[in-house]
Design an enzyme around this catalytic site. Structure first.
Site, PDB file in Angstrom:
ATOM      1  CG  MET A  45     -34.538  32.915   5.763  1.00 35.70           C
ATOM      2  SD  MET A  45     -35.782  33.597   6.852  1.00 35.70           S
ATOM      3  CE  MET A  45     -34.910  33.619   8.389  1.00 35.70           C
TER       4      MET A  45
ATOM      5  CG  LEU B  14     -25.474  32.778   2.228  1.00 33.09           C
ATOM      6  CD1 LEU B  14     -25.039  32.309   0.830  1.00 33.09           C
ATOM      7  CD2 LEU B  14     -26.537  31.835   2.787  1.00 33.09           C
TER       8      LEU B  14
ATOM      9  CG  HIS C  22     -26.043  29.550   5.477  1.00 37.43           C
ATOM     10  ND1 HIS C  22     -25.742  30.696   6.150  1.00 37.43           N
ATOM     11  CD2 HIS C  22     -27.354  29.313   5.697  1.00 37.43           C
ATOM     12  CE1 HIS C  22     -26.826  31.156   6.753  1.00 37.43           C
ATOM     13  NE2 HIS C  22     -27.825  30.333   6.498  1.00 37.43           N
TER      14      HIS C  22
ATOM     15  CE  LYS D 105     -27.786  28.036  14.120  1.00 31.90           C
ATOM     16  NZ  LYS D 105     -28.916  28.701  14.754  1.00 31.90           N
ATOM     17  CG  ASP D 106     -32.555  26.267  12.658  1.00 22.75           C
ATOM     18  OD1 ASP D 106     -32.897  27.091  13.509  1.00 22.75           O
ATOM     19  OD2 ASP D 106     -31.690  26.501  11.794  1.00 22.75           O
TER      20      ASP D 106
ATOM     21  CG  LEU E  28     -20.389  28.503  12.452  1.00 23.06           C
ATOM     22  CD1 LEU E  28     -19.751  28.250  11.090  1.00 23.06           C
ATOM     23  CD2 LEU E  28     -19.608  29.572  13.202  1.00 23.06           C
TER      24      LEU E  28
ATOM     25  CB  SER F  21     -27.575  34.899  10.144  1.00 27.73           C
ATOM     26  OG  SER F  21     -27.591  33.865   9.209  1.00 27.73           O
ATOM     27  NE  ARG F  22     -31.751  34.956  15.141  1.00 24.27           N
ATOM     28  CZ  ARG F  22     -32.921  35.154  15.691  1.00 24.27           C
ATOM     29  NH1 ARG F  22     -33.005  35.547  16.935  1.00 24.27           N
ATOM     30  NH2 ARG F  22     -34.025  34.972  15.002  1.00 24.27           N
TER      31      ARG F  22
HETATM   32  O1  PAF Z   1     -33.576  27.985   8.466  1.00 24.79           O
HETATM   33  C1  PAF Z   1     -33.816  28.962   7.740  1.00 24.79           C
HETATM   34  O2  PAF Z   1     -32.929  29.736   7.336  1.00 24.79           O
HETATM   35  C2  PAF Z   1     -35.253  29.247   7.354  1.00 24.79           C
HETATM   36  O3  PAF Z   1     -36.138  28.915   8.389  1.00 24.79           O
HETATM   37  C3  PAF Z   1     -35.669  28.577   6.034  1.00 24.79           C
HETATM   38  C4  PAF Z   1     -35.632  27.071   6.152  1.00 24.79           C
HETATM   39  C5  PAF Z   1     -34.760  29.034   4.917  1.00 24.79           C
HETATM   40  C6  PAF Z   1     -37.100  28.981   5.681  1.00 24.79           C
HETATM   41  O4  PAF Z   1     -37.220  30.356   5.501  1.00 24.79           O
END
Ligand code: PAF
Length: 283
Positions: A30, A33, A37, A150-151, A185, A187-188
């Site tokens: 999203m 970066l 990323h 991380k997610d 790391l 983006s927030r």
């Molecule tokens: O992890 C992310 O940045 C978002 O959830 C993704 C996978 C790009 C979907 O919008």
């Protein structure tokens, strides 16, 4: 770097590359970066022939309008970072391109993977993530998909989604990239005040303590200790701390009954919500 904004142009390009026998790596993002990323891009660049990055701030995965509005948008800087990293293709679609009228999706069943943790605390979030990742994969049709640990819950849900569709895509789980002081790391992080940034690495320290304790203590004890440590830090407001089975993402009571264990947490520091996790027991 090639820049595509339209589905049909990108599809034509990818088809050509695949016909030429090339492996196509895809890193959906999203934007905003950072080095996290870039570590995903680096893995894709290393192991595939063409790396495609998408930047699309997906409105359907934000359950909070304020969060969507405040999401950092740094496209010029992102482009410089991607070019410097050597990424070959950027896909930068509009909302209309990703979500044309009358689009249909398969009815995914995540079998409870989406119920706890982020699923519980951010209603609708994973429906939005699954919708956009499905759509982007349908457009890009990569051979390899790179997503970050991380997610963790997101990664596991996308793994389940890929099991439910008939696409030959290899999902790569990339390790969490961290600052030297251990903060994951994100983006927030740029939204943290200096003071909040100083205290934020404690999240990782508490997760590491949980990992150190898991051999000798019960799951309940490890969880209680972590929750107590998180609550002791005045600047933190814990959203959740859970120890779950790494596959089913269900709560685990007895560690001898599970092959993999992950501790996941979400913590607010002055209204900025950070998530992190640690694998306590690997598959
Ligand atoms: O992890 C992310 O940045 C978002 O959830 C993704 C996978 C790009 C979907 O919008």
């Amino acid at each position: 770097m090639l820049l595509f904004k339209k589905e049909k142009d990108l599809k034509a390009f990818i088809q050509q590359e695949k016909l030429a026998g090339k492996k196509v790596g895809f890193v959906p993002t999203m934007g905003a970066l950072h080095d996290g990323h870039l570590s995903l891009m680096a893995l894709s660049l290393e192991t595939t022939d063409v790396t495609v990055c998408s930047i699309f701030v997906n409105p359907t995965q934000f359950n909070n309008a304020d969060d969507l509005e405040k999401y950092p948008r740094t496209i010029e800087n992102d482009i410089v970072m991607l070019e410097t990293a050597g990424v070959q293709v950027l896909f930068l679609p509009s909302v209309e391109e990703v979500y044309p009228k009358n689009l249909t999706y398969p009815d995914f069943d995540f079998n409870g993977l989406d119920h706890l943790m982020e699923g519980e605390h951010r209603p609708g979030h994973f429906e939005g993530v699954a919708q956009v990742v499905y759509r982007l994969l349908d457009i890009v049709q990569p051979t390899d998909l790179f997503m970050g640990q991380k997610d963790y819950q997101q990664w596991r849900i996308i793994q389940s989604m890929l099991e439910q569709v008939d696409w030959d895509i290899k999902l790569v789980r990339c390790p969490i990239a961290r600052a030297t002081d251990g903060l994951a790391l994100s983006s927030r992080n740029v939204r943290l005040t200096e003071e909040a940034r100083q205290i934020a690495p404690k999240i990782r320290q508490i997760l590491s303590k949980a990992k150190a304790e898991i051999q000798d203590l019960s799951i309940g004890e490890v969880k209680n200790n972590a929750v107590r440590r998180l609550n002791k830090i005045e600047a933190f407001k814990m959203d959740y701390f859970e120890i779950v089975d790494g596959q089913s993402l269900q709560l685990v009571k007895d560690k001898s009954n599970t092959q993999s264990l992950v501790a996941c947490t979400a913590v607010y520091i002055a209204n900025i919500r950070l998530i992190d996790n640690i694998i306590l027991k690997a598959l």
